[in-house]
Design a protein around this motif. Structure first.
Motif, PDB file in Angstrom:
ATOM      1  N   MET A  39      -2.070  15.854 -14.647  1.00 11.32           N
ATOM      2  CA  MET A  39      -1.097  17.208 -13.889  1.00 11.32           C
ATOM      3  C   MET A  39      -0.303  16.679 -14.567  1.00 11.32           C
ATOM      4  N   ASN A  40       0.530  17.634 -14.567  1.00  7.75           N
ATOM      5  CA  ASN A  40       1.948  18.096 -15.390  1.00  7.75           C
ATOM      6  C   ASN A  40       2.971  17.153 -14.701  1.00  7.75           C
ATOM      7  N   GLU A  41       4.653  17.023 -14.520  1.00  5.60           N
ATOM      8  CA  GLU A  41       5.297  16.138 -13.891  1.00  5.60           C
ATOM      9  C   GLU A  41       5.150  17.319 -12.539  1.00  5.60           C
ATOM     10  N   ASP A  42       5.403  18.992 -12.823  1.00  5.77           N
ATOM     11  CA  ASP A  42       6.008  19.882 -11.717  1.00  5.77           C
ATOM     12  C   ASP A  42       5.368  19.924 -10.704  1.00  5.77           C
ATOM     13  N   GLU A  43       3.766  19.553 -10.926  1.00  2.30           N
ATOM     14  CA  GLU A  43       2.890  19.455  -9.953  1.00  2.30           C
ATOM     15  C   GLU A  43       2.349  17.737  -9.410  1.00  2.30           C
ATOM     16  N   LYS A  44       2.294  16.858 -10.324  1.00  4.47           N
ATOM     17  CA  LYS A  44       2.455  15.537  -9.753  1.00  4.47           C
ATOM     18  C   LYS A  44       3.621  15.140  -9.457  1.00  4.47           C
ATOM     19  N   SER A  45       5.171  15.838  -9.097  1.00  2.78           N
ATOM     20  CA  SER A  45       6.211  16.315  -7.883  1.00  2.78           C
ATOM     21  C   SER A  45       5.893  16.097  -6.605  1.00  2.78           C
ATOM     22  N   ASN A  46       5.113  17.914  -6.684  1.00  7.04           N
ATOM     23  CA  ASN A  46       4.737  18.142  -5.789  1.00  7.04           C
ATOM     24  C   ASN A  46       4.322  17.393  -4.583  1.00  7.04           C
ATOM     25  N   ALA A  47       3.164  16.618  -6.114  1.00  7.41           N
ATOM     26  CA  ALA A  47       1.847  16.115  -4.914  1.00  7.41           C
ATOM     27  C   ALA A  47       2.422  15.023  -4.043  1.00  7.41           C
ATOM     28  N   GLU A  48       3.348  14.320  -4.750  1.00 10.08           N
ATOM     29  CA  GLU A  48       3.994  13.374  -5.061  1.00 10.08           C
ATOM     30  C   GLU A  48       5.086  13.123  -3.082  1.00 10.08           C
ATOM     31  N   LYS A  49       5.812  14.228  -3.214  1.00 10.82           N
ATOM     32  CA  LYS A  49       6.685  14.870  -1.632  1.00 10.82           C
ATOM     33  C   LYS A  49       5.220  15.325  -0.882  1.00 10.82           C
ATOM     34  N   ILE A  50       3.921  15.780  -0.725  1.00  6.53           N
ATOM     35  CA  ILE A  50       3.190  15.821  -0.282  1.00  6.53           C
ATOM     36  C   ILE A  50       2.566  14.175   0.806  1.00  6.53           C
ATOM     37  N   GLY A  51       2.487  13.790  -0.403  1.00  8.82           N
ATOM     38  CA  GLY A  51       2.475  11.903   0.216  1.00  8.82           C
ATOM     39  C   GLY A  51       3.150  11.543   0.640  1.00  8.82           C
ATOM     40  N   VAL A  52       4.588  11.986   0.523  1.00 11.17           N
ATOM     41  CA  VAL A  52       5.334  11.094   1.339  1.00 11.17           C
ATOM     42  C   VAL A  52       5.458  11.511   2.908  1.00 11.17           C
ATOM     43  N   ALA A  53       4.560  13.229   2.617  1.00 16.53           N
ATOM     44  CA  ALA A  53       5.268  13.452   4.244  1.00 16.53           C
ATOM     45  C   ALA A  53       4.254  12.997   5.040  1.00 16.53           C
ATOM     46  N   ILE A  54       3.037  12.947   4.066  1.00 17.19           N
ATOM     47  CA  ILE A  54       1.408  12.418   4.823  1.00 17.19           C
ATOM     48  C   ILE A  54       1.312  10.800   5.635  1.00 17.19           C
ATOM     49  N   VAL A  55       2.718  10.547   4.652  1.00 24.84           N
ATOM     50  CA  VAL A  55       2.430   8.960   5.083  1.00 24.84           C
ATOM     51  C   VAL A  55       3.972   8.269   6.003  1.00 24.84           C
ATOM     52  N   TYR A  56       4.834   9.189   5.725  1.00 25.39           N
ATOM     53  CA  TYR A  56       5.863   9.418   7.263  1.00 25.39           C
ATOM     54  C   TYR A  56       5.321   9.942   8.094  1.00 25.39           C
TER      55      TYR A  56
ATOM     56  N   VAL B 216       0.822  -0.825   0.612  1.00 22.47           N
ATOM     57  CA  VAL B 216       0.032  -0.022   0.413  1.00 22.47           C
ATOM     58  C   VAL B 216       1.060   1.540   0.127  1.00 22.47           C
ATOM     59  N   THR B 217       2.451   1.282   0.367  1.00 22.70           N
ATOM     60  CA  THR B 217       3.090   2.187   0.195  1.00 22.70           C
ATOM     61  C   THR B 217       2.371   3.462  -0.401  1.00 22.70           C
ATOM     62  N   LEU B 218       3.632   2.872  -2.089  1.00 19.90           N
ATOM     63  CA  LEU B 218       3.304   3.826  -2.782  1.00 19.90           C
ATOM     64  C   LEU B 218       2.113   4.458  -3.821  1.00 19.90           C
ATOM     65  N   THR B 219       0.743   3.449  -3.320  1.00 20.62           N
ATOM     66  CA  THR B 219      -1.098   4.065  -3.764  1.00 20.62           C
ATOM     67  C   THR B 219      -1.149   4.825  -2.071  1.00 20.62           C
ATOM     68  N   ALA B 220      -0.332   4.928  -1.629  1.00 23.82           N
ATOM     69  CA  ALA B 220      -1.078   5.696  -0.049  1.00 23.82           C
ATOM     70  C   ALA B 220      -0.328   6.785  -0.348  1.00 23.82           C
ATOM     71  N   ILE B 221       0.853   6.891  -0.976  1.00 28.67           N
ATOM     72  CA  ILE B 221       1.318   7.909  -0.997  1.00 28.67           C
ATOM     73  C   ILE B 221       0.764   8.731  -2.393  1.00 28.67           C
ATOM     74  N   ASP B 222       0.524   7.955  -3.949  1.00 29.38           N
ATOM     75  CA  ASP B 222      -0.942   8.890  -4.211  1.00 29.38           C
ATOM     76  C   ASP B 222      -1.713   9.879  -3.600  1.00 29.38           C
ATOM     77  N   PHE B 223      -2.432   8.730  -2.615  1.00 31.52           N
ATOM     78  CA  PHE B 223      -3.761   9.227  -2.128  1.00 31.52           C
ATOM     79  C   PHE B 223      -3.065  10.340  -1.570  1.00 31.52           C
ATOM     80  N   CYS B 224      -2.459  10.404  -0.074  1.00 33.82           N
ATOM     81  CA  CYS B 224      -2.601  11.543   0.355  1.00 33.82           C
ATOM     82  C   CYS B 224      -1.686  12.450  -0.565  1.00 33.82           C
TER      83      CYS B 224
END
Length: 236
Positions: free
Chosen positions: A174-191, A159-167
């Protein structure tokens, strides 16, 4: 076996917490997560995770007989908690310090997290879970504990990568920058979620786990830890 209720609760709790504090999300997806954090040489960062894990595990062999099991568990879990909180904050609010600095802080936080895990939950649990049960029940008890551990590992791995995308709110289009920023927020929430679980684990260890140092001779502990180190090397 279940007559020894407290021992079963302690062993099951330690093995479940060991997995649910996020260690395998770091091991399995470290390259991806370091990439999210902006660290360019993510392969080198991943190799450093394995090196810190092995070296710290070897250090734990000495410390487990001098400092004691419970002390190492408390210290290691506390280090993990602080590292996860730092990692969450730097990914959530660290954009102002620059991408390279953000990635460097993220990698250092993860390596400190690995250090805390390897010196505490990663190594000491294997000794404690055998020492809290009588010899005649140890095989059955360890089988239960490991089943819980790997069941939790499976959940985290799936579930880790799915949770990152969801969170993070990652969406198609999304373009690459938007996706990268969203993924960073997802990692932050998951951690941050892993940090909350780690805090619960710290309270569990402080309130329920006894000191088992001295219950068995040093050779017994070294044999147990040898099996753990063998697992680490095979995994690498």
């Amino acid at each position: 076996m279940f007559v020894w209720k407290k021992s079963v609760i302690i062993g099951s709790g330690l093995m479940f917490i060991q997995a649910m504090t996020g260690i395998n999300s770091v091991i399995f997806y470290s390259t991806t997560i370091f990439g999210f954090a902006g660290f360019k040489d993510s392969i080198l960062a991943t190799a450093s995770v394995g090196a810190v894990n092995v070296l710290t595990s070897v250090l734990a062999t000495t410390l487990v007989e001098t400092m004691g099991r419970r002390t190492l568990l408390l210290i290691g879990t506390s280090i993990m908690l602080v590292s996860l909180l730092v990692l969450s904050m730097i990914l959530w609010h660290g954009g102002g310090i620059g991408e390279s600095s953000q990635g460097l802080v993220a990698v250092v936080a993860v390596l400190v997290y690995i250090f805390g895990f390897a010196i505490g939950l990663g190594s000491v649990c294997w000794a404690v879970m055998t020492e809290i049960m009588p010899t005649r029940l140890r095989t059955k008890a360890v089988s239960l504990f490991l089943s819980l551990n790997w069941g939790a590992n499976l959940i985290v791995g799936l579930v880790t990568l799915t949770a990152i995308d969801f969170c993070g709110g990652v969406q198609h289009g999304m373009n690459e920058d938007e996706k990268s920023n969203a993924e960073k927020i997802g990692v932050a929430i998951v951690y941050f979620i892993f940090a909350a679980i780690t805090f619960v684990g710290l309270v569990f260890i402080y309130t329920l786990v006894p000191e088992t140092k001295g219950m068995y001779d040093c050779m017994h502990v070294i044999c147990i830890l040898f099996h753990f180190y063998s697992f680490v090397f095979v995994s690498l």
